[in-house]
Design an enzyme around this catalytic site. Structure first.
Site, short mmCIF file in Angstrom:
data_model
loop_
_atom_site.label_atom_id
_atom_site.label_comp_id
_atom_site.label_asym_id
_atom_site.label_seq_id
_atom_site.Cartn_x
_atom_site.Cartn_y
_atom_site.Cartn_z
N GLU A 197 70.75 -1.62 43.44
CA GLU A 197 70.39 -0.69 44.53
C GLU A 197 70.12 -1.45 45.82
O GLU A 197 70.54 -1.03 46.91
CB GLU A 197 69.15 0.12 44.11
N THR A 247 63.68 2.49 45.40
CA THR A 247 63.16 3.79 44.97
C THR A 247 62.19 3.71 43.79
O THR A 247 61.41 4.63 43.57
CB THR A 247 64.32 4.73 44.59
N SER A 252 65.61 -1.40 29.58
CA SER A 252 65.35 -0.42 30.64
C SER A 252 63.93 -0.65 31.15
O SER A 252 62.96 -0.45 30.42
CB SER A 252 65.51 1.00 30.07
N ASN A 283 61.99 0.85 33.24
CA ASN A 283 61.02 1.96 33.30
C ASN A 283 60.52 2.33 31.91
O ASN A 283 59.38 2.75 31.74
CB ASN A 283 61.57 3.14 34.09
N SER A 285 66.57 6.98 31.54
CA SER A 285 67.99 6.92 31.15
C SER A 285 68.21 7.45 29.73
O SER A 285 69.29 7.25 29.17
CB SER A 285 68.48 5.47 31.19
FE1 F3S Z 1 67.29 8.74 41.79
FE2 F3S Z 1 64.75 8.44 41.36
FE3 F3S Z 1 66.40 8.54 39.36
S1 F3S Z 1 65.95 7.46 42.93
S2 F3S Z 1 68.27 7.69 40.11
S3 F3S Z 1 65.96 10.20 40.79
S4 F3S Z 1 64.61 7.23 39.50
#
Ligand code: F3S
Length: 288
Positions: free
Chosen positions: A125, A161, A218, A220, A262
Site C-alpha cells: 500500500e 490505513t 496475516s 491483523n 481476510s
Molecule cells: Fe480497505 Fe480498510 Fe480493508 S482500508 S482493504 S477496508 S482494512
C-alpha cells in the site's frame, strides 16, 4: 458449550469488494490474474485458484486476452499503466480508502508540498501511495524516524490505513517541529482493524477459550490473537478446524470466535459449525 461470535469479524469492506470484483470477472468467463496474492488467506486463495485465478508478481507476466486484477492495497500509477498496456482488461480493486490516500498525496505533490506517510515503507500500500507523489513523499514508520527528514515544505501527513492511531498522531506531532509552515494532518486510518480488535476485546473477558480464524502471516489476525490473549489465555490462532484440539476445550462453557479481515465467511461458518458439534458432543474429553 456456547459458541459466541464477536460483533465485528472477517472480511473488511475493501477485501470483500475485491473478491466480489474477481468473482464477477470469473462469471464473465475471463482469465483472471492477480498482481500479488488477492488476499492473505490460503484457503480462500485455493478456492479462487480452483476457479482459475492465478497470482503473478510482475505486470510483464500478463498476457493478451487476460484480465489483470489490482488488489485492495493498490499500485503505483506506473504499474497501473503497464497493466493497462498489457492486459485486455484491468479490474481495479484498490480499496476506496486507499484511493483516498493516493489522491491526497497526488494533490499535495502537484502543489509542490512534501507528503509524509506514516506506515511501513515495504508494505505494498505504501509503495503504491509513494508512487502518486514521486520526489515529494517520505514513508516513515513512527516518530523515531522524523529526525531523518529534511526541513519540510507545507507538509501533508497521512497514514497507512491499518496503523495504530497513537503512532500516527505522535508522529504528526513530531513532524510539526520539522517545519515553520502549516502542517495538514489527515487521519486516513481505516476503522476495520480497530473495530475487530475492540469487538474481540469485549468478548474475550466473557469466554473460556477463543479461536481467531486467520492466516498465520496475516498481521491483523496475529494482532487479534494478542488482544484476545490479554483476557483469555486460552486463545488460539487457527487456519482450519483441523487445528482445534478438543482437549483445549475441556470444561469450557463459552467459546469466542473472531476472524481476521481476510478470512472468508464460508470458512468461519465451517469452523463455527465444527465447534458447535464439539459442544454437542458427549465425549468424556469435554467434561470438566
Ligand atoms: Fe480497505 Fe480498510 Fe480493508 S482500508 S482493504 S477496508 S482494512
Amino acid at each position: 458449550m456456547q459458541v459466541l461470535l464477536a460483533d465485528e469479524y472477517g472480511f473488511c469492506f475493501g477485501v470483500e469488494r475485491a473478491v466480489e470484483m474477481v468473482e464477477e470477472a470469473l462469471e464473465q468467463g475471463e482469465t483472471v490474474r492477480s498482481l500479488g496474492p488477492l488476499i492473505h488467506n490460503d484457503q480462500e486463495m485455493q478456492r479462487l485458484g480452483k476457479h482459475g485465478v492465478t497470482t503473478i508478481s510482475e505486470p510483464v507476466q500478463i498476457g493478451r486476452g487476460e484480465t489483470a486484477v489490482i488488489r485492495a492495497h493498490g499500485v503505483t500509477p506506473d504499474v497501473q499503466r503497464e497493466l493497462e498496456e498489457k492486459a485486455t482488461k484491468v479490474v481495479d480493486a484498490t480499496c476506496p480508502f486507499v484511493t483516498r490516500v493516493q489522491k491526497l498525496a497526488a494533490r499535495a505533490a502537484d502543489q509542490n508540498r512534501h507528503v509524509i506517510v506514516v506506515g511501513s515503507p515495504d508494505h505494498p500500500e505504501m509503495i503504491g501511495v509513494k508512487g502518486y507523489a514521486p520526489d515529494h513523499a517520505f514513508v516513515i514508520r513512527d516518530e523515531t524516524e522524523v529526525a531523518n527528514l529534511p526541513r519540510l515544505r507545507n507538509p501533508l501527513v497521512v497514514a497507512q490505513t491499518t496503523i495504530k492511531a497513537k503512532t500516527f498522531f505522535d508522529t504528526a506531532a513530531a513532524i510539526r517541529l520539522k517545519t515553520d509552515d502549516e502542517v495538514q494532518v489527515v487521519n486516513t486510518i481505516c476503522s476495520a482493524t480497530r473495530d475487530r480488535q475492540e469487538a474481540a476485546r469485549a468478548l474475550a473477558g466473557m469466554v473460556d477459550a477463543f479461536y481467531i480464524i486467520g492466516g498465520r502471516h496475516s498481521s491483523n489476525s496475529v494482532k487479534l490473537l494478542a488482544v484476545c490473549k490479554e483476557q483469555c489465555p486460552k486463545s488460539y490462532l487457527i487456519e482450519t478446524e483441523e487445528e482445534i484440539n478438543d482437549a483445549d476445550l475441556t470444561g469450557a462453557e463459552r467459546v469466542g470466535v473472531t476472524a481476521g479481515a481476510s478470512t472468508p465467511d464460508w470458512l468461519i461458518e465451517k469452523i463455527v459449525k465444527h465447534l458447535e458439534n464439539i459442544g454437542r458432543d458427549d465425549s468424556p474429553g469435554l467434561r470438566p
